[in-house]
Write an enzyme that holds these catalytic residues in place. Sequence first.
Site, PDB file in Angstrom:
ATOM      1  N   CYS A 106       0.870  -1.176   0.000  1.00  0.00           N
ATOM      2  CA  CYS A 106       0.000   0.000   0.000  1.00  0.00           C
ATOM      3  C   CYS A 106       0.901   1.217   0.000  1.00  0.00           C
ATOM      4  CB  CYS A 106      -0.921  -0.015   1.219  1.00  0.00           C
ATOM      5  SG  CYS A 106      -2.046   1.392   1.296  1.00  0.00           S
ATOM      6  N   CYS A 107       1.369   1.600  -1.198  1.00  0.00           N
ATOM      7  CA  CYS A 107       2.267   2.739  -1.353  1.00  0.00           C
ATOM      8  C   CYS A 107       3.528   2.569  -0.514  1.00  0.00           C
ATOM      9  CB  CYS A 107       1.557   4.039  -0.981  1.00  0.00           C
ATOM     10  SG  CYS A 107       0.067   4.342  -1.949  1.00  0.00           S
ATOM     11  N   GLY A 108       3.955   1.316  -0.340  1.00  0.00           N
ATOM     12  CA  GLY A 108       5.171   1.072   0.418  1.00  0.00           C
ATOM     13  C   GLY A 108       5.005   1.195   1.911  1.00  0.00           C
ATOM     14  N   LYS A 109       3.771   1.382   2.381  1.00  0.00           N
ATOM     15  CA  LYS A 109       3.550   1.586   3.809  1.00  0.00           C
ATOM     16  C   LYS A 109       3.289   0.252   4.490  1.00  0.00           C
ATOM     17  CE  LYS A 109       1.876   6.318   3.262  1.00  0.00           C
ATOM     18  NZ  LYS A 109       0.786   7.277   3.538  1.00  0.00           N
TER      19      LYS A 109
END
Length: 273
Positions: A106-109
């Site tokens: 998730c967007c790198g999160k």
Amino acid sequence: MSRIVQNNLKIWKYDGQAVLETEDCAAVEFPLTIYIDGEEFATAVCSPTDLEQLTVGFLASEGIIRQIDDLASLIMDHDRGFAYAELKRKQTISKEFYSKRMIGSCCGKSRQFYFYNDAKTAKTVMSKQKISVDQCFHLMKQLQMRSEDFQLTGGVHNAALCTTGEVLASFSDIGRHNALDKIYGHCLMNQVPLQDKAIAFSGRISSEVVLKAAKIGVGILISKSAPTTLGISLAEDLGITAIGFARKTQLNIYSHPERIIEASGPKGDAVKM
């Protein structure tokens, strides 16, 4: 004596010089098995108080229900440790679905660490409520004053739903996640608005605890204990202000410091990071 605590337990205590027979108390550990539409769903190991709130909060946290009206009925057998929930809208419930890790990005999160049910129920908190550092200390003091069972046993966690000025409801349990589910159940059963609320908490700020706070919908989480790295990452991701080591006159702010003001009153300034 609270049902959470059993007293008059015979023990042998070493006092530094000799082993002596005496009495002590301990936290009660109790299994609660939850059935959904006649099928066994889960067993929670918990403290035997506020079991209806725990059941409702657990079902909401797992994404089985979203509001109290989703339940057609809830029958509690407190003595034997059973909860029988009937849903208004029947659904196929796979236990594997509720325990299977979702691998993704998730967007790198940090949301790649969610379980499927967490991804469905843990939403970003958009609350703009602010709280002063003095109010944080006041709430933690109030939580401690309500923690008689912990003071007796050292074996339970405490969690409280708060405004910025007072504790509204507090719950104790041997499981920190259970104490938060009891808050969630209380909020759903009493239709408590959450935009201006905070949670005061005795336990570690782990990823599980942050996820519970996000599911409840509270944007400020205050604890006397330490956070974990994943807990901090999730708090940042989910819009939660995570405050740890809130003791006496010091605290640490780990995420979203914009909700914290340095002093009470109109002259208080938001913390800048």
